[in-house]
Design a protein around this motif. Structure first.
Motif, PDB file in Angstrom:
ATOM      1  N   LEU A  78     -33.103  73.240   7.471  1.00  0.00           N
ATOM      2  CA  LEU A  78     -34.539  73.273   7.748  1.00  0.00           C
ATOM      3  C   LEU A  78     -35.241  72.104   7.072  1.00  0.00           C
ATOM      4  N   GLU A  79     -34.885  71.834   5.834  1.00  0.00           N
ATOM      5  CA  GLU A  79     -35.519  70.727   5.123  1.00  0.00           C
ATOM      6  C   GLU A  79     -35.246  69.388   5.817  1.00  0.00           C
ATOM      7  N   GLU A  80     -34.015  69.211   6.282  1.00  0.00           N
ATOM      8  CA  GLU A  80     -33.669  67.966   6.969  1.00  0.00           C
ATOM      9  C   GLU A  80     -34.445  67.830   8.271  1.00  0.00           C
ATOM     10  N   ALA A  81     -34.599  68.948   9.006  1.00  0.00           N
ATOM     11  CA  ALA A  81     -35.357  68.904  10.261  1.00  0.00           C
ATOM     12  C   ALA A  81     -36.817  68.540  10.004  1.00  0.00           C
ATOM     13  N   LEU A  82     -37.402  69.108   8.962  1.00  0.00           N
ATOM     14  CA  LEU A  82     -38.796  68.793   8.634  1.00  0.00           C
ATOM     15  C   LEU A  82     -38.942  67.350   8.161  1.00  0.00           C
ATOM     16  N   GLN A  83     -37.939  66.869   7.441  1.00  0.00           N
ATOM     17  CA  GLN A  83     -37.968  65.483   6.991  1.00  0.00           C
ATOM     18  C   GLN A  83     -37.929  64.523   8.166  1.00  0.00           C
ATOM     19  N   ARG A  84     -37.072  64.832   9.136  1.00  0.00           N
ATOM     20  CA  ARG A  84     -36.968  63.966  10.319  1.00  0.00           C
ATOM     21  C   ARG A  84     -38.285  63.913  11.080  1.00  0.00           C
ATOM     22  N   LYS A  85     -39.006  65.030  11.104  1.00  0.00           N
ATOM     23  CA  LYS A  85     -40.296  65.084  11.779  1.00  0.00           C
ATOM     24  C   LYS A  85     -41.416  64.445  10.961  1.00  0.00           C
ATOM     25  N   ASP A  87     -42.831  65.946   8.494  1.00  0.00           N
ATOM     26  CA  ASP A  87     -43.754  67.052   8.191  1.00  0.00           C
ATOM     27  C   ASP A  87     -43.695  67.352   6.691  1.00  0.00           C
ATOM     28  N   LYS A  88     -44.387  66.527   5.923  1.00  0.00           N
ATOM     29  CA  LYS A  88     -44.300  66.628   4.467  1.00  0.00           C
ATOM     30  C   LYS A  88     -44.937  67.904   3.927  1.00  0.00           C
ATOM     31  N   ASP A  89     -46.015  68.352   4.558  1.00  0.00           N
ATOM     32  CA  ASP A  89     -46.686  69.551   4.066  1.00  0.00           C
ATOM     33  C   ASP A  89     -45.787  70.777   4.170  1.00  0.00           C
ATOM     34  N   ARG A  90     -45.204  70.996   5.346  1.00  0.00           N
ATOM     35  CA  ARG A  90     -44.332  72.162   5.502  1.00  0.00           C
ATOM     36  C   ARG A  90     -43.062  72.015   4.672  1.00  0.00           C
ATOM     37  N   LEU A  91     -42.558  70.796   4.524  1.00  0.00           N
ATOM     38  CA  LEU A  91     -41.377  70.571   3.693  1.00  0.00           C
ATOM     39  C   LEU A  91     -41.662  70.990   2.253  1.00  0.00           C
ATOM     40  N   ALA A  92     -42.833  70.615   1.753  1.00  0.00           N
ATOM     41  CA  ALA A  92     -43.198  70.979   0.374  1.00  0.00           C
ATOM     42  C   ALA A  92     -43.297  72.490   0.223  1.00  0.00           C
ATOM     43  N   ARG A  93     -43.836  73.174   1.243  1.00  0.00           N
ATOM     44  CA  ARG A  93     -43.968  74.632   1.151  1.00  0.00           C
ATOM     45  C   ARG A  93     -42.604  75.320   1.190  1.00  0.00           C
ATOM     46  N   VAL A  94     -41.685  74.764   1.974  1.00  0.00           N
ATOM     47  CA  VAL A  94     -40.339  75.325   2.044  1.00  0.00           C
ATOM     48  C   VAL A  94     -39.601  75.142   0.722  1.00  0.00           C
ATOM     49  N   GLN A  95     -39.761  73.976   0.115  1.00  0.00           N
ATOM     50  CA  GLN A  95     -39.051  73.681  -1.133  1.00  0.00           C
ATOM     51  C   GLN A  95     -39.670  74.373  -2.332  1.00  0.00           C
ATOM     52  N   GLU A  96     -40.923  74.773  -2.210  1.00  0.00           N
ATOM     53  CA  GLU A  96     -41.637  75.371  -3.346  1.00  0.00           C
ATOM     54  C   GLU A  96     -40.918  76.586  -3.898  1.00  0.00           C
ATOM     55  N   SER A  97     -40.456  77.473  -3.022  1.00  0.00           N
ATOM     56  CA  SER A  97     -39.850  78.716  -3.497  1.00  0.00           C
ATOM     57  C   SER A  97     -38.525  78.472  -4.213  1.00  0.00           C
ATOM     58  N   SER A  98     -37.764  77.468  -3.781  1.00  0.00           N
ATOM     59  CA  SER A  98     -36.462  77.204  -4.408  1.00  0.00           C
ATOM     60  C   SER A  98     -36.602  76.452  -5.721  1.00  0.00           C
ATOM     61  N   ASP A  99     -37.769  75.877  -5.975  1.00  0.00           N
ATOM     62  CA  ASP A  99     -37.983  75.121  -7.211  1.00  0.00           C
ATOM     63  C   ASP A  99     -38.786  75.898  -8.253  1.00  0.00           C
ATOM     64  N   LEU A 100     -39.150  77.146  -7.946  1.00  0.00           N
ATOM     65  CA  LEU A 100     -40.056  77.892  -8.820  1.00  0.00           C
ATOM     66  C   LEU A 100     -39.461  78.210 -10.186  1.00  0.00           C
ATOM     67  N   ALA A 101     -38.249  78.777 -10.192  1.00  0.00           N
ATOM     68  CA  ALA A 101     -37.686  79.321 -11.432  1.00  0.00           C
ATOM     69  C   ALA A 101     -36.171  79.315 -11.339  1.00  0.00           C
ATOM     70  N   THR A 102     -35.534  79.608 -12.461  1.00  0.00           N
ATOM     71  CA  THR A 102     -34.095  79.839 -12.469  1.00  0.00           C
ATOM     72  C   THR A 102     -33.879  81.289 -12.070  1.00  0.00           C
ATOM     73  N   MET A 103     -33.295  81.488 -10.893  1.00  0.00           N
ATOM     74  CA  MET A 103     -33.170  82.821 -10.326  1.00  0.00           C
ATOM     75  C   MET A 103     -31.767  83.385 -10.563  1.00  0.00           C
ATOM     76  N   HIS A 104     -31.715  84.676 -10.877  1.00  0.00           N
ATOM     77  CA  HIS A 104     -30.457  85.400 -11.045  1.00  0.00           C
ATOM     78  C   HIS A 104     -30.570  86.710 -10.259  1.00  0.00           C
ATOM     79  N   TYR A 105     -29.430  87.283  -9.910  1.00  0.00           N
ATOM     80  CA  TYR A 105     -29.442  88.499  -9.108  1.00  0.00           C
ATOM     81  C   TYR A 105     -28.375  89.464  -9.609  1.00  0.00           C
ATOM     82  N   VAL A 106     -28.726  90.756  -9.601  1.00  0.00           N
ATOM     83  CA  VAL A 106     -27.762  91.809  -9.903  1.00  0.00           C
ATOM     84  C   VAL A 106     -28.066  92.974  -8.971  1.00  0.00           C
ATOM     85  N   ARG A 107     -27.035  93.678  -8.540  1.00  0.00           N
ATOM     86  CA  ARG A 107     -27.239  94.791  -7.625  1.00  0.00           C
ATOM     87  C   ARG A 107     -27.336  96.120  -8.366  1.00  0.00           C
TER      88      ARG A 107
END
Length: 300
Positions: A78-85, A87-107
């Motif tokens: 998705l990021e590559e597709a937005l980059q090709r277009k 579309d910097k605004d939507r690219l930034a919004r997509v990347q925002e969630s993955s750059d927020l914090a160090t995420m860990h998961y447990v079930r």
């Protein structure tokens, strides 16, 4: 007097619930991923933790919750597709969630209650105080509740719960606190906690809302806590033990919150939250408010 205490850096976000109140929408989609305007509810919660200085986030998940992990991960296609277009605004919004914090998961292997979900975080948290944020309560970033709770914990030690005054007729929907004032207008000492009492049995109209800063002593209490209301291990029951005997893990204080809270726990309040947040957006608000005024006028 402020004492030197371990700095709080870890947040735990229980996200294993089935979301039955939102069926059929949540049959295949986690309730935490339901959009509030144009972001899933869970992203608001993680953003709040990060704003309070908690950069290490553990999400307690269950079956069918994989979209939560995907949302906070990179999506290179998705990021590559937005980059090709371009579309910097939507690219930034997509990347925002993955750059927020160090995420860990447990079930959480089985839906055994909030107390059990918190207990699942023990190996990750260790012997440090930590925050717990529930996804049903969204707190407006202009009213930094969690930051204030961290300050109170660092001052007094022990555990801190978020409290809000509610109509006594609605107290049966919440955990409820018996409390006495302190020298701070917004801080109380909690002496007792009751999970979802009747209006007649409630010790006050101070309801517990979905933010906690907890001493790690809560883990040992939770290990000994028997299932309570709903045949689940209740975090409220463990905090009641700590409040009754501060020697176990410090006192329990409450921060009485009077700011803006968006309750997404049921369908009607979820819709109200969307309307309120959309109205306040600079990009959406003016047009949306104008349409809303016209719609209400026509309907009334």
């Amino acid at each position: 007097m402020t004492q030197s205490r371990p700095r709080i850096t870890k947040a735990v976000v229980p996200a294993a619930g089935l979301g039955t109140r939102f069926l059929p929408a949540t049959k295949a989609t986690p309730k935490e991923m339901l959009p509030v305007v144009d972001k899933p509810a869970i992203q608001y919660v993680v953003e709040e933790a990060v704003a309070a200085g908690l950069s290490d986030v553990l999400m307690v998940t269950g079956r069918n919750k994989r979209p939560l992990e995907d949302h906070f991960d990179r999506n290179y296609e998705l990021e590559e597709a937005l980059q090709r277009k371009g579309d910097k605004d939507r690219l930034a919004r997509v990347q925002e969630s993955s750059d927020l914090a160090t995420m860990h998961y447990v079930r959480q292997g089985a839906p055994r209650g909030l107390g059990h979900a918190v207990l699942c975080a023990a190996p990750h948290v260790g012997d440090q105080p930590f925050a717990v944020l529930l996804g049903d309560d969204l707190i407006d970033p202009r009213d930094p509740l969690l930051q204030r709770m961290v300050e109170v914990q660092e001052t007094y030690g022990g555990s801190v719960v978020a409290l809000m005054e509610v109509d006594p007729a609605a107290i049966h929907l919440y955990g409820c606190a018996a409390a006495t004032p302190t020298g701070d207008d917004d801080v109380v000492v909690v002496s007792d906690l009751v999970e979802k009492p009747s209006a007649e049995a409630a010790p006050s109209n101070l309801a517990i809302i979905g933010r906690y800063v907890l001493d790690p002593a809560v883990f040992e209490v939770l290990r000994k806590t028997e299932p309570g209301r709903g045949d689940e291990i209740q975090l409220t029951d463990a905090l009641q033990v700590l409040a009754a005997d501060p020697a176990l893990g410090g006192p329990v204080h409450g921060v009485v919150f009077k700011g803006r809270r968006y309750d997404t726990g049921d369908r009607a309040d979820y819709l109200r939250a969307i309307v309120r947040l959309a109205c306040e957006r600079e990009d959406l608000g003016p047009d949306f408010r104008s349409w809303l005024r016209s719609y209400v006028a026509e309907e009334i």
